[in-house]
Each structure stands twice: as C-alpha cells, then as structure tokens.
Motif scaffolding. Structure first.
Motif, PDB file in Angstrom:
ATOM      1  N   GLY A   1       5.006  -6.886   7.276  1.00 18.49           N
ATOM      2  CA  GLY A   1       5.111  -7.558   6.127  1.00 18.49           C
ATOM      3  C   GLY A   1       4.104  -8.712   6.275  1.00 18.49           C
ATOM      4  O   GLY A   1       3.299  -8.582   7.322  1.00 18.49           O
ATOM      5  N   CYS A   2       3.669  -9.399   5.223  1.00 16.02           N
ATOM      6  CA  CYS A   2       2.305 -10.266   5.307  1.00 16.02           C
ATOM      7  C   CYS A   2       3.112 -11.182   6.531  1.00 16.02           C
ATOM      8  O   CYS A   2       2.232 -11.461   7.402  1.00 16.02           O
ATOM      9  CB  CYS A   2       2.241 -10.983   4.149  1.00 16.02           C
ATOM     10  N   SER A   3       4.194 -11.487   6.481  1.00 10.83           N
ATOM     11  CA  SER A   3       4.631 -12.691   7.430  1.00 10.83           C
ATOM     12  C   SER A   3       4.697 -11.951   8.753  1.00 10.83           C
ATOM     13  O   SER A   3       4.539 -12.497   9.858  1.00 10.83           O
ATOM     14  CB  SER A   3       6.252 -12.854   6.974  1.00 10.83           C
TER      15      SER A   3
ATOM     16  N   GLY B   1       9.682 -12.559  10.410  1.00 16.46           N
ATOM     17  CA  GLY B   1       9.476 -11.596   9.186  1.00 16.46           C
ATOM     18  C   GLY B   1       9.881 -11.990   8.090  1.00 16.46           C
ATOM     19  O   GLY B   1      10.291 -12.979   7.947  1.00 16.46           O
ATOM     20  N   GLY B   2       9.637 -11.071   6.955  1.00 23.00           N
ATOM     21  CA  GLY B   2       9.948 -11.353   5.664  1.00 23.00           C
ATOM     22  C   GLY B   2      11.378 -11.085   5.265  1.00 23.00           C
ATOM     23  O   GLY B   2      12.323 -10.535   6.014  1.00 23.00           O
ATOM     24  N   ASP B   3      11.596 -11.503   4.065  1.00 26.17           N
ATOM     25  CA  ASP B   3      13.001 -11.257   3.733  1.00 26.17           C
ATOM     26  C   ASP B   3      13.374  -9.935   3.259  1.00 26.17           C
ATOM     27  O   ASP B   3      14.570  -9.349   3.485  1.00 26.17           O
ATOM     28  CB  ASP B   3      13.426 -12.169   2.376  1.00 26.17           C
ATOM     29  N   GLY B   4      12.206  -9.091   3.001  1.00 31.12           N
ATOM     30  CA  GLY B   4      12.634  -7.499   3.048  1.00 31.12           C
ATOM     31  C   GLY B   4      12.863  -6.842   4.246  1.00 31.12           C
ATOM     32  O   GLY B   4      13.801  -6.213   4.359  1.00 31.12           O
ATOM     33  N   ASP B   5      12.028  -7.324   5.176  1.00 35.30           N
ATOM     34  CA  ASP B   5      12.258  -6.877   6.759  1.00 35.30           C
ATOM     35  C   ASP B   5      13.638  -7.438   7.095  1.00 35.30           C
ATOM     36  O   ASP B   5      14.573  -6.455   7.567  1.00 35.30           O
ATOM     37  CB  ASP B   5      11.240  -7.536   7.325  1.00 35.30           C
TER      38      ASP B   5
ATOM     39  N   GLY C   1      11.152 -14.017  -1.509  1.00 25.79           N
ATOM     40  CA  GLY C   1      11.562 -13.435  -2.731  1.00 25.79           C
ATOM     41  C   GLY C   1      11.068 -12.288  -3.515  1.00 25.79           C
ATOM     42  O   GLY C   1      11.407 -11.591  -4.387  1.00 25.79           O
ATOM     43  N   THR C   2       9.797 -11.578  -2.651  1.00 34.24           N
ATOM     44  CA  THR C   2       9.385 -10.271  -3.098  1.00 34.24           C
ATOM     45  C   THR C   2       8.776  -9.931  -1.783  1.00 34.24           C
ATOM     46  O   THR C   2       8.722 -10.312  -0.683  1.00 34.24           O
ATOM     47  CB  THR C   2       8.053 -11.097  -3.807  1.00 34.24           C
ATOM     48  N   TYR C   3       8.266  -8.488  -1.859  1.00 35.88           N
ATOM     49  CA  TYR C   3       7.592  -7.624  -1.178  1.00 35.88           C
ATOM     50  C   TYR C   3       5.977  -7.995  -1.024  1.00 35.88           C
ATOM     51  O   TYR C   3       5.126  -7.391  -1.736  1.00 35.88           O
ATOM     52  CB  TYR C   3       7.707  -6.527  -0.983  1.00 35.88           C
TER      53      TYR C   3
HETATM   54  C1  LIG Z   1       9.793   2.295   7.046  1.00 35.96           C
HETATM   55  C2  LIG Z   1       8.935   1.601   6.020  1.00 35.96           C
HETATM   56  N1  LIG Z   1       9.334   1.734   4.870  1.00 35.96           N
HETATM   57  C3  LIG Z   1       8.270   0.936   3.931  1.00 35.96           C
HETATM   58  C4  LIG Z   1       7.358   0.287   4.631  1.00 35.96           C
HETATM   59  C5  LIG Z   1       6.096  -0.449   3.632  1.00 35.96           C
HETATM   60  N2  LIG Z   1       6.438  -1.908   3.644  1.00 35.96           N
HETATM   61  C6  LIG Z   1       5.895  -2.720   4.347  1.00 35.96           C
HETATM   62  S1  LIG Z   1       5.995  -4.246   4.411  1.00 35.96           S
HETATM   63  C7  LIG Z   1       7.204  -4.015   3.025  1.00 35.96           C
HETATM   64  C8  LIG Z   1       8.063  -5.398   2.617  1.00 35.96           C
HETATM   65  C9  LIG Z   1       7.425  -6.366   2.829  1.00 35.96           C
HETATM   66  O1  LIG Z   1       7.952  -7.589   2.395  1.00 35.96           O
HETATM   67  P1  LIG Z   1       8.663  -8.634   3.059  1.00 35.96           P
HETATM   68  O2  LIG Z   1       9.414  -7.949   4.301  1.00 35.96           O
HETATM   69  O3  LIG Z   1       9.623  -9.497   2.334  1.00 35.96           O
HETATM   70  O4  LIG Z   1       7.685  -9.427   4.102  1.00 35.96           O
HETATM   71  P2  LIG Z   1       6.375  -9.956   3.113  1.00 35.96           P
HETATM   72  O5  LIG Z   1       5.102  -9.112   3.217  1.00 35.96           O
HETATM   73  O6  LIG Z   1       6.743 -10.619   1.770  1.00 35.96           O
HETATM   74  O7  LIG Z   1       6.175 -11.013   4.107  1.00 35.96           O
HETATM   75  C10 LIG Z   1       7.132  -2.629   2.890  1.00 35.96           C
HETATM   76  C11 LIG Z   1       8.326  -2.223   1.845  1.00 35.96           C
HETATM   77  C12 LIG Z   1       7.031   0.497   5.788  1.00 35.96           C
HETATM   78  N3  LIG Z   1       6.158  -0.250   6.430  1.00 35.96           N
HETATM   79  N4  LIG Z   1       7.849   0.802   6.543  1.00 35.96           N
END
Ligand SMILES: Cc1ncc(C[n+]2csc(CCOP(=O)(O)OP(=O)(O)O)c2C)c(N)n1
Ligand code: SF4
Lengths: 577, 280
Positions: free
Chosen positions: B51-53, B92-96, B123-125
């Motif tokens: 993720g960005c984070s 890491g991020g909230d999606g992660d 709150g977002t990806y």
């Molecule tokens: C197995 C897998 N599925 C999907 C992705 C694509 N992907 C990369 S980062 C991410 C989500 C990022 O969101 P978050 O974790 O909230 O971090 P942020 O970028 O907001 O910091 C996704 C779906 C991936 N890298 N690996």
C-alpha cells in the motif's frame, strides 16, 4: 536368506497398527531390514486398518514387496480383503473365534482363538494383540523376550500390573501354538546378528534431517499427511533451543518462516497440497527477496481436499511453477526413508547456499512408510550456512550485488552497516525499487542463473542397473525403491534394464539425463498422477527427439509395484525386435 | 551508540507519498519516537505490507522488509521469534490490516509478541486509487462503489479490544507530539501493541476538514486496565477518541517460547544422537 512379507488386518482402533509396529521394532532390534506400508481407515475410529511389514536379512529393502507370505487376520473383513493377496503356499493366521475361512488347500492355515484366550485366560479383550504376537513369535522364531522388552518400554509407565497382563498374554499365545499347532510351513525370521537398526517413518527421518541441518524456527498448520512433522518437531525442536509455532493458516506459516530467515535463522514449514496452494504468493516473495528457506510438501491425492489419507505425486507442476511471475526455486524429491534424512540436509544446504526457497516433495506413502536405517554418523555431515558480507562488502553494501555466481552476501539485522530493505517490488542490486525493464531483465536473470549452480552438485541423480540399458526407467520421488527392484529383477531374468533417479526436479537436470540417455531408445516413466507430469517435463527436455517416452501414470492411491514396472519395461523392450 | 536526532533516523530516500499525505506525519512521529527511545538502527526492523503506507521501511535508517499485501504480521512474528533482541515495528494500511490481513490480528493478540503495529488508517485503498476500505463509511462513493458502499465500516479499536490485544491505542497523523508519545508508550510495552493512526489520504479521501471537530482526547482519568470502559469509549459515535484505550501486561510470546524451550530441555540440551535412540 529370509525375506518375508507379513500383513496384519483388522478393525481400526483395535490396535492392529500398533501390533504391527511392535512386531516391526522387534525385528529391527534383531538387526533385520524392515519396510512397512499401512492403510488407515478414513474414520477416526472403526473401519478397516492394515499394516504390512516386510522383514529380511538383506542389506537393503527396496519396496514393500508384492503378495503377502503371511496374513494375520483379526476379523472376517481382513480375510475377505486380503486373502487373495496371500501367495499360494502362504500362511494364514486367523482368529477362529471371529470367523472361519473357506476350505481350500491353496494356503497353510493356523487357527488361533486370540479373542477367546484374551477374554478367558487374561480377562482383557484387547490383550488379543499380545496373544497374536506371542503366537507369531513361536511360529516364526522371533524371541518372545524382544516383544516383552519393547512392551516394558512402551507400557511400563502404566504400571506393573498392566505390564504383567501383557506378558501373560504373550506367553499364552506361545503356549497355545506349542500345544495346538503343527507347523507346516518353512518360514522363519532369522535374527541377523548385525547392529540393531533404527526404525523411522519417512516423516520422522525428514524431521531428524531438519534438526541435523540446524533447523531453528518451524511454523506450520496441521494437515494430513504432514502433521506428524509438526508434532515431532513440537516435541524435539525446543530441546535444541529452537522455536515452533502452530500458525493460524499456511500463509502465516510461510510468513513466519520468511521472517525468521530474514532474521538469519534456518527455518522451514511442512504442509500438503492445499497448504502449498495457499503459500505460492509468498513463495514468490521469498524468491524475489532471496530468502533461504525450506517448504516440505507431503503430497496427497488431490485436487481440493481429494483423498487426504491416500498417496499421489500430483503437486510436481505446482512445486516447479506455482505462483505468478517467474519465481525460481529449487525442487527436490525425497526417494526413501533414508533419503528423507539426508535429503533434508541437502535441502537446507542448498537453501542456504543459494539463498532460495527449496521445496521438498514427499508423499503420503513415504511419509508414513517405516523402514530401517543404519544410525547416521552425525559427526561427518556437511552443513552449510548462507554467505555473509565481509567488511569490504559492508563498506558499500549492496544486498543483491551481482557476483560471478550470482550469489550476493546477505546482511542480517544486527550487523552494523548492512542496512537494506528487502522488497517484493523489483529492485536494483542495492535494493532500491526500480521499474526499468532493463533492470528487471538483469535481476530476474540473476535470480534464475543463481540457482542453476545447483546442477553441479554430485548427488542430483542416481543410476541403477545396466549403464547402457536397452530400456531405461526414470521415475522420481518415492518410486525409487520400486523401480530399483524392478530393474534388479529384470536383469536377473537377463534383461538389460537401467534406471536414473533424479533427486533434483528443478532446475531440471537436463544435461545429466540427456548424457545418461545417449543411445537409449525407450524410457519408461512410472509416476503417481493422472497426466504424467514428470514425463511431460522429461519430453520437453530431451535433446534426442527420437527417444520414446512411455508414460506410466496413474492417479494416486496405491504405489506402483515392482512387478507392474517390470511388466511395462518388458513391453517396451518387445518393440525392439 | 551516540544519540541520534529524528532527522538522522531518516534516510535520504524521498518518500513517494503525495504532498499532504498523512503518512508523512506518521513517519515524523516515528522518527521522533526512535530518537527518544535511542533505538540502535542496526537492531531494528521495519516490516510492512503493500500500500502507499507500506512504502515506509526504506525511509527509516534500519533494516526493512516490504512484504506482500496483508501478511506483515506473520512475517514480523518470524523476525521477532528468529531474533527476540530486535526491535520490530510493523506498518501498513487499513486495507492491509483489516481486509486482506484481518485474519492475522486475533492470533497476534493471542500470541502477544513484542511488536508494535502501526496501522495508517485512511479509510481508503490509496495505492489502488481510492476504492473503499473496511474503515470507510457506509455509502462511500468510489470508482468501485459508484452508488455508495453497502457495507458499514468496522471499528478497529473495538475489534482489537475484543481480541484482547494487550495494548490498544489510536492516534492522528496531524497531532504529531501526541502520536510520538503513543509510539514511545507502545515501544515500552512488552507484548503486541496496535495503534490505529488516522492518516488521511489527501488525494482519494480527504478528511482533513471534517476530522478535527470529531476528535477528542481520551479522558485523563480513564483506567487503561479497564477493558469494559475501553469498549465504551471505542463504541461512542459522538467522538473519535485518541490515546491509549487499553494496556495490560502479560507474558510476551518470545518469553513463553523461551520458557517452553527451557522446559523441554530439562537437564540440558540433548544431542541429536540421543534423539535417535528413541527409534532404536
Ligand atoms: C494479493 C493482492 N491483492 C491485491 C493487491 C493490490 N493492492 C495493493 S495495495 C492495496 C490496498 C491498499 O490499501 P491500504 O492497505 O489501505 O493501504 P494504503 O495504500 O491506503 O496506504 C491493494 C488492494 C495486492 N498487491 N496483492
Ligand atoms: S494516494 Fe493517498 S495514501 Fe497514497 S500517498 Fe497519496 S495521499 Fe497518501
């Protein structure tokens, strides 16, 4: 020379398997070679259980053998299922309080009322197993003291009273045979006078090999038939100062292993097909970040849940190619119980040396097979560890530096000046993220070329039989003993058979195999899967396109027998004329 | 080691984040905390997901491991178990954390390894350009939810409390001093600590305006040992509370593993040859 195949059959949960195991240990302590095969009922309790024990005073036992010489049937079902696989002139020992066999003269039959003796003379029904062991000791010449000695070790903790009941049961079995049975066969187990053997299952040998290799962190999630590795190491690894974690799933298991390896430790996980399927994403991370680690796949019949208690060799393609992108890894196939021990040492050595994930393929049949091995000499094992950076390397540290052998010194957290950030994103030699196609090409080549070095190892293949055979047999993994026995038997009959057995499956030992096959016209490839996975890879890699590859593939359940392999080789040699 | 300033904990690598991204604030607070704690960089590992984070590790002077999406916690655990002397910080991020990796959190709470986990919650990806995450509000409109999402958000603090994580806190990237203090406290805690840090994504889900009025410090008299009270605070929907909700010292995973090894060893380390004898 004696070479006898004993088969025990009866109701699951009634001690049939442990009776066979006791019998096995007694024979191994008499210096005999052992090879066992078992089939458990799918249910936890109930259903039919069978264990086959081949006992011989030869130097090596290659397979579980063909038909049985002696069938010990505790119930009617055992008789119904296995009697046809008792050879002509073989011996049926059965419990005549449970059933009566058909009258025929094909075999020699000894009725012994195990149940009745256990109930009436001892007063405990389950001592019937000990009655049976006593009877076998008298019938085939295994000293009853050996059984008692093992009983004492196994059940001694349950108290003297229990132990004495078991001793009485053994003696009752002996006495019954002395008084009521007239021996009409000539089978005798000959104690060899050689050093006692260790009896190990494939999974036990494999776990011991991992310990000998210096395993420090194990993580795993239970799955048949790999759980016994988790359980064995849960008991033994902490004693050596190592750590074991039962994780929440296989992804986490490989995660822990990656982390421990990053921190500088030797780490492994073991699973079966469903678990390996979950691991492949992280396998790519390990290849990309060049982490030394070992993943064992104890294959079982698939796909999906398949048949968890049945053997198969159907994960080869996944082991070699599983995952996205192109993630190099080394794949080894374990070939025998002894090879489980030494093979794991090789696996760790190669993982460490080449800084790569190594997948080790075993299977249900090999995992649970028990065989005797001579105690390994641990003072002469070669144990390798990863290449660490020198002071000069650290002066301008580049984690993924391209070197003549493409192996880059690996800094470990705690080292001053070794800072780097490992990443699954494509990176430069220094470890920085980089999306340039030219850099990607260079780095992917580095990672692939690096592991090719393993093909220079002397152990990657093993040959048996005639050097320039008219028919060659090339199988892989646990089929080794069966193939070797087929080759020996064929050559005794005057055929010119030879076998090459690769212990490395990836990178593919192309050069070794092609050199071996110079002048050979036909190759038989026995394996336990539906699509002939190894045969396909072999075909792709043959330099001489005229070589006939005869795929002998069947989906799992029961391993090939030497007779089946030999029959196919004979068929192949016929086409010659 | 002579004391390093926060600036010295930063590497020369320029973060990829958008100007104004909350993650800059997290990085600053982190480096301040490292300076306060005087962590020796050579004994420190930053582990991240995707993720960005997740891009954070190389920005800090330390060892780093940028792993795969959702698996930062098992990998951090392996590092800690492999070498318990290391300071291990997972980010890491909230999606992660709560989507793909959510299944690991209860088990981290159960094991309780001494690892600090900083979730940069926006709150977002961010990296995949703004789809809704498990902490995004109900009805959130994104490219992947043009009519608004139909799943209400989860509550990371209540979830961590339910799993009985031994240190649970929330911070805000815009309150740097407070965040630094939270990180220092988490690093002092033996066991697993999770800090949910609200760290806005200025590009895809900009909450900088609406957030501040909703934020409130956890009352000074809150007893951090009182899990029920911590739940009450976490479940309040009038305010988003910042600070330490819960802290409970109990044996850390690495200590329990060591105990197990000592117990198994008994009189002393057995030689492999002795283990062989079990099979003779
Ligand atoms: C197995 C897998 N599925 C999907 C992705 C694509 N992907 C990369 S980062 C991410 C989500 C990022 O969101 P978050 O974790 O909230 O971090 P942020 O970028 O907001 O910091 C996704 C779906 C991936 N890298 N690996
Ligand atoms: S997209 Fe959002 S989360 Fe990613 S760097 Fe930009 S502002 Fe930060």
């Amino acid at each position: 020379m004696s070479d006898i195949v004993f088969r025990f059959g009866g109701e699951g949960g009634e001690g049939v398997i442990s009776t066979g195991e006791l019998f096995t240990t007694a024979c191994a302590r008499s210096g005999l070679e052992i090879y066992t095969f078992r089939s458990y009922p799918a249910e936890i309790k109930g259903g039919h259980a069978m264990i086959q024990v081949r006992v011989a005073d030869v130097n090596i036992l290659l397979s579980r053998g063909g038909t049985a010489d002696v069938l010990v049937a505790f119930n009617k079902e055992a008789y119904d299922r296995h009697y046809k696989e008792l050879r002509d002139g073989g011996v049926l020992v059965y419990d005549n309080t449970d059933f009566l066999p058909d009258e025929d003269t094909r075999t020699i039959k000894y009725p012994i009322p195990f149940n009745k003796i256990a109930m009436e003379d001892i007063g405990i029904r389950l001592t019937k197993n000990m009655v049976a062991l006593g009877a076998l000791s008298e019938l085939f010449g295994i000293p009853q003291d050996k059984f008692k000695e093992i009983c004492r070790e196994k059940f001694g903790k349950k108290g003297e009273a229990v132990l004495q009941k078991n001793f009485l049961a053994i003696e009752a079995g002996v006495k019954y045979v002395q008084q009521n049975v007239k021996k009409a066969d000539s089978l005798r187990v000959q104690p060899s006078g050689r050093q006692p053997r260790l009896v190990l299952s494939g999974n036990e040998a494999l776990s011991l090999g991992a310990l000998a290799a210096g395993l420090n962190v194990y993580a795993g999630y239970p799955i048949t038939p790999a759980s016994t590795i988790l359980e064995f190491l849960a008991r033994e690894l902490p004693k050596t100062g190592g750590s074991l974690i039962q994780t929440e799933d296989e992804i986490a298991a490989l995660g822990v292993v990656c982390g421990a390896s990053f921190a500088g430790k030797k780490a492994m996980t073991a699973t079966s097909g469903p678990g390996l399927s979950l691991m492949v994403e992280m396998l790519g991370l390990a290849a990309m970040t060049e982490l030394p680690l070992v993943i064992v796949d104890a294959q079982r019949a698939g796909p999906s849940t398949g048949m968890p208690t049945k053997t198969e060799q159907s994960d080869l393609m996944m082991a070699i190619h599983g995952g996205h992108g192109e993630a190099p890894r080394i794949v080894l196939g374990l070939t025998s119980v002894e090879d489980c021990f030494y093979g794991m040492i090789r696996a760790f050595n190669m993982a460490e040396y080449y800084q790569t994930p190594v997948i080790v393929l075993t299977d249900q049949a090999l995992a649970q097979r028990e065989a005797s091995i001579v105690k390994p000499d641990t003072s002469h094992l070669e144990i390798l560890t990863r290449r660490l950076p020198t002071a000069a390397d650290l002066a301008d540290y580049q984690r993924y530096k391209i070197t003549p052998d493409n192996i880059s010194p690996m800094a470990i957290p705690g080292m001053p000046d070794g800072f780097y950030s490992a990443t699954g994103i494509e990176h430069t030699e220094a470890g920085g993220l980089n999306y340039e196609p030219a850099n990607h090409g260079k780095m992917i080549e580095k990672r692939w070329k690096k592991i090719e070095g393993v093909l220079k190892q002397p152990w990657i293949t093993k040959n048996y039989g005639t050097p320039n055979p008219e028919v060659a047999i090339i199988g892989w993994g646990s089929e080794e003993g069966v193939i070797r026995e087929a080759v020996e038997n064929g050559n005794k009959e005057g055929m010119k058979l030879g076998a090459m057995h690769p212990k490395i499956l990836w990178p593919f030992p192309t050069e070794a195999i092609n050199t071996y096959l110079k002048g050979v016209k036909r190759v038989v490839v026995p394996e336990l899967n539906y699509s002939g996975q190894f045969a396909k890879i072999l075909k792709q890699n043959l330099q001489d396109r005229n070589i006939d590859v005869i795929s002998m593939a069947k989906p799992g359940g029961i391993p090939w027998s030497p007779a089946e392999v030999l029959a196919q080789a004979k068929e192949a040699s016929k086409h010659y004329v | 080691m002579s004391k390093m300033t926060a600036v010295q904990y930063k590497t020369k690598i320029e973060p990829v984040w958008c100007p104004g991204c909350g993650d800059f604030g997290v990085l600053n607070a982190l480096c301040n905390a490292l300076s306060v704690k005087e962590v020796d960089p050579k004994n420190m590992v930053f582990v991240s997901g995707i993720g960005c984070s997740g891009r954070l590790p190389p920005y800090v002077q330390s060892y780093g491991f940028h792993t795969v999406h959702g698996r930062v916690l098992p990998i951090a655990t392996g590092i800690k178990v492999g070498n318990p002397d290391l300071t291990v910080i997972a980010v890491g991020g909230d999606g992660d954390a709560f989507a793909i990796g959510g299944g690991h959190i209860p088990h981290m709470a159960r094991r309780n390894p001494s690892i600090v986990y900083i979730v940069m919650d926006n709150g977002t990806y961010g990296l995949t350009k703004g789809q809704a995450s498990p902490t995004g509000p109900l009805g959130m409109k994104t490219g992947a939810s043009p009519y608004g999402t139909v799943e209400p958000p989860l509550n990371p603090i209540a979830m961590a409390l339910a799993y009985d994580a031994s240190f649970v806190a929330r911070g805000y990237s815009g309150k740097n001093k407070e965040l630094e203090a939270l990180i220092v406290r988490a690093m002092n805690h033996r066991g697993f600590s999770i800090i949910d840090v609200i760290s806005p994504c200025i590009t895809f889900y900009n909450t900088y305006k609406e957030l501040p009025p909703q934020l409130a410090a956890i009352p000074a008299d809150h007893d951090v040992k009182d899990r029920a009270k911590a739940f009450e605070l976490a479940l309040r929907d009038d305010k988003i509370h910042l600070g330490v909700f819960y802290e409970n010292e109990r044996p850390a995973f690495e200590d329990r593993l060591k105990e197990t090894a000592d117990k198994a060893r008994g009189a002393g380390a057995p030689k492999l040859d002795e283990i062989f004898l079990e099979f003779a």
